[in-house]
Design a protein around this motif. Structure first.
Motif, PDB file in Angstrom:
ATOM      1  N   PRO A  44      -6.154 -23.492  22.746  1.00  0.00           N
ATOM      2  CA  PRO A  44      -4.650 -23.329  22.835  1.00  0.00           C
ATOM      3  C   PRO A  44      -4.173 -24.551  22.041  1.00  0.00           C
ATOM      4  N   LEU A  47      -4.488 -23.564  18.269  1.00  0.00           N
ATOM      5  CA  LEU A  47      -3.254 -22.838  17.968  1.00  0.00           C
ATOM      6  C   LEU A  47      -1.710 -23.128  18.042  1.00  0.00           C
ATOM      7  N   ASP A  48      -1.591 -24.192  18.925  1.00  0.00           N
ATOM      8  CA  ASP A  48      -0.312 -24.635  18.902  1.00  0.00           C
ATOM      9  C   ASP A  48      -0.113 -25.583  17.554  1.00  0.00           C
ATOM     10  N   ALA A  51       0.595 -23.009  14.528  1.00  0.00           N
ATOM     11  CA  ALA A  51       1.664 -22.595  14.588  1.00  0.00           C
ATOM     12  C   ALA A  51       2.589 -23.350  14.001  1.00  0.00           C
ATOM     13  N   SER A  57       6.010 -18.872  15.571  1.00  0.00           N
ATOM     14  CA  SER A  57       5.788 -18.955  17.161  1.00  0.00           C
ATOM     15  C   SER A  57       4.377 -18.654  17.327  1.00  0.00           C
ATOM     16  N   ILE A  58       3.695 -19.253  18.515  1.00  0.00           N
ATOM     17  CA  ILE A  58       2.530 -18.888  18.820  1.00  0.00           C
ATOM     18  C   ILE A  58       2.555 -17.093  18.889  1.00  0.00           C
ATOM     19  N   GLU A  59       3.363 -16.558  19.444  1.00  0.00           N
ATOM     20  CA  GLU A  59       3.360 -15.218  19.789  1.00  0.00           C
ATOM     21  C   GLU A  59       3.342 -14.512  18.624  1.00  0.00           C
ATOM     22  N   LEU A  61       1.950 -15.441  15.649  1.00  0.00           N
ATOM     23  CA  LEU A  61       0.725 -15.553  15.168  1.00  0.00           C
ATOM     24  C   LEU A  61      -0.258 -14.779  15.803  1.00  0.00           C
ATOM     25  N   GLN A  62      -0.042 -14.635  17.068  1.00  0.00           N
ATOM     26  CA  GLN A  62      -0.806 -13.660  17.919  1.00  0.00           C
ATOM     27  C   GLN A  62      -0.455 -12.190  17.746  1.00  0.00           C
TER      28      GLN A  62
END
Length: 64
Positions: A44, A47-48, A51, A57-59, A61-62
């Motif tokens: 996490p 990922l942060d 991003a 945003s992380i969302e 990127l996912q």
């Protein structure tokens, strides 16, 4: 699309090399390479940081 592929695609879209992204995130080049190949899960925290450097945003990127 897998997260690894999305990270690579967004990195390239931003015009960054793996070396540049690694330096800006503080993630080693070797680890970033294994992440982009899908051979290692992203923490996490990583990922942060990814991003944040890619300015998405992380969302996003996912793929959410």
């Amino acid at each position: 699309m897998q997260l690894a592929n999305r990270i690579r695609a967004f990195r390239k879209l931003k015009g960054l090399t793996q070396h540049e992204l690694a330096a800006e995130t503080g993630i080693s080049l070797a680890i970033l390479g294994t992440i982009e190949r899908g051979n290692r899960k992203v923490t996490p925290q990583e990922l942060d940081r990814i991003a944040g450097v890619l300015a998405i945003s992380i969302e996003e990127l996912q793929g959410k």
